[in-house]
Design a protein around this motif. Structure first.
Motif, short mmCIF file in Angstrom:
data_model
loop_
_atom_site.label_atom_id
_atom_site.label_comp_id
_atom_site.label_asym_id
_atom_site.label_seq_id
_atom_site.Cartn_x
_atom_site.Cartn_y
_atom_site.Cartn_z
N ILE A 1 0.88 -1.17 0.00
CA ILE A 1 0.00 0.00 0.00
C ILE A 1 0.92 1.22 0.00
O ILE A 1 1.48 1.58 1.03
N GLY A 2 1.12 1.80 -1.19
CA GLY A 2 2.09 2.88 -1.28
C GLY A 2 3.48 2.36 -0.94
O GLY A 2 3.92 1.33 -1.44
N ARG A 3 4.16 3.05 -0.03
CA ARG A 3 5.53 2.63 0.33
C ARG A 3 5.56 1.56 1.41
O ARG A 3 6.63 1.11 1.80
N ALA B 1 2.61 14.66 13.77
CA ALA B 1 1.94 13.81 14.75
C ALA B 1 2.37 12.36 14.66
O ALA B 1 1.97 11.54 15.50
N GLY B 2 3.15 12.01 13.65
CA GLY B 2 3.68 10.67 13.55
C GLY B 2 2.84 9.69 12.76
O GLY B 2 3.10 8.47 12.79
N PHE B 3 1.84 10.19 12.04
CA PHE B 3 1.05 9.29 11.20
C PHE B 3 1.90 8.74 10.07
O PHE B 3 2.91 9.35 9.67
N ASP B 4 1.49 7.60 9.53
CA ASP B 4 2.20 6.99 8.42
C ASP B 4 1.73 7.54 7.08
O ASP B 4 2.37 7.31 6.05
N ILE C 1 4.12 17.54 0.51
CA ILE C 1 4.47 17.36 1.93
C ILE C 1 4.81 15.90 2.23
O ILE C 1 5.80 15.61 2.92
N TRP C 2 4.02 14.97 1.70
CA TRP C 2 4.11 13.57 2.08
C TRP C 2 4.77 12.68 1.03
O TRP C 2 5.31 11.63 1.38
N LEU D 1 -0.99 7.41 -6.13
CA LEU D 1 -1.33 7.49 -4.71
C LEU D 1 -1.22 6.12 -4.05
O LEU D 1 -1.20 5.07 -4.70
N ALA D 2 -1.18 6.14 -2.71
CA ALA D 2 -1.08 4.89 -1.95
C ALA D 2 -2.31 4.02 -2.15
O ALA D 2 -2.20 2.80 -2.24
#
Length: 358
Positions: free
Chosen positions: A10-12, A165-168, A216-217, A256-257
């Motif tokens: 799923i994505g990376r 916030a540390g989300f993946d 950003i991501w 996208l993921a």
């Protein structure tokens, strides 16, 4: 059931199973939009999901949710950090869903002097939740170009805060008759500027906030949720087939993921003609596809087996069964749902559902 337990990309990320936790609003945030410790416990309990998509999270203080968490202040970011750390300590993955209610809201849940907004001043006919129950939504004010520009900036800042916030990763909520969805569909978007009219113009807002998030991501940590045929919040009319063929084709180009699609609402059954639309739209998406809506372990497993979905996002089953993957693996009995505790309250019906070994 074996396919549901086959790892996939799923994505990376490589997820350990295809049993995902769908984003579910539970309305248990503190008054300042921060999370309490029971929210950390709630998500940590469900870390065995292949992926957790955390509930609809407000991108600014006017997003229109009652007791919904936010991600626009540093206090909110710190409270989410506790949750992401707890999930990661159990080797889980967690994305957050960025959300603005748009016209599906009421002035009473907004800061004093702020208004319910939407692309056009067209009211929804579906009741919304406020502090004391359900009421008719406030008729929205049509957004100005300057206000759209500010909303775009708010989404970008929410993306930055989610990273802190540390989300993946993040999921952009473009479904359910909320703000982004009402830009996409012509029955709720009757603007005559660059954000309305043609499907290209109606897609522009989602395009902008997606591209900002990619900066950003990176594209491989971003998902988008759509609900092309849903009638929730007075949606689903108009030429949804051609609208969402364009939208999905455009999103497909970003790498996208995942794409999550709400295919069916709880306690409802999708009409055959709408299922045909969804099946056709599925062919325009090349990446990981997360199917959502009324799936059981059996029907979800069949959907993945037939390569019609990469994974299934479960809502109510994960709400009542914190160890859902293990229960599915063992063909065990599920806990009984308590609908009276779905929204608001404390730990009852939230963190007290038992595990198998209890």
């Amino acid at each position: 059931m074996s396919t549901l337990f086959t790892p996939t990309k799923i994505g990376r990320y490589t997820v350990r199973n295809r049993i995902f936790m769908a984003p579910m609003s539970r309305y248990r945030a503190l008054k300042d939009g921060s999370n309490s410790d029971i929210t950390t416990q709630y998500y940590s309990q469900r870390a065995s999901a292949g992926l957790i998509i955390a509930e609809s999270t407000q991108i600014n203080n006017c997003a229109g949710g009652v007791n919904s968490p936010g991600i626009y202040t540093q206090e909110q970011v710190k409270s989410w950090q506790k949750t992401t750390q707890a999930v990661h300590e159990k080797d889980g993955l967690i994305f957050v869903q960025l959300w603005h209610a748009g016209r599906a809201s009421h002035n009473s849940v907004l800061p004093k002097g702020k208004e319910v907004v939407a692309p056009s001043s067209i009211a929804s006919q579906q009741e919304v939740m406020v502090e004391n129950g359900m009421v008719a939504p406030t008729s929205p004010k049509a957004l100005t170009l300057d206000e759209i520009k500010q909303l775009r900036a708010d989404y970008a800042q929410a993306s930055i805060n989610a990273l802190k916030a540390g989300f993946d990763g993040i999921e952009i909520h473009a479904a359910g008759g909320f703000l982004v969805d009402t830009f996409l569909q012509e029955t709720t978007n009757q603007r005559n500027d660059q954000y309305g009219g043609s499907v290209e113009n109606r897609f522009r807002f989602l395009k902008e906030i997606t591209e900002d998030a990619i900066e950003i991501w990176g594209a491989d940590r971003i998902g988008v949720k759509l609900s092309p045929t849903s009638e929730y919040n007075s949606m689903g009319d108009g030429d949804v087939a051609n609208t969402f063929q364009f939208v999905i084709t455009q999103l497909n180009s970003y790498g996208l993921a995942f794409l999550e699609v709400n295919e069916e609402m709880p306690f409802s059954q999708l009409a055959p003609e709408k299922r045909a639309i969804l099946d056709n739209l599925r062919t325009y998406w090349d990446g990981p596809y997360i199917a959502n809506g009324n799936y059981t372990a059996q029907t979800g497993g069949k959907r993945v087996d037939e390569n019609k979905a990469t994974a299934i996002s479960f809502g109510r089953l994960f709400l009542a069964n914190p160890d859902l993957p293990e229960r599915i693996k063992q063909n065990a009995t599920f806990n009984e749902l308590d609908p009276s505790t779905f929204y608001g309250g404390g730990s009852q019906g939230y963190t007290d559902y038992p595990f198998l070994d209890k």
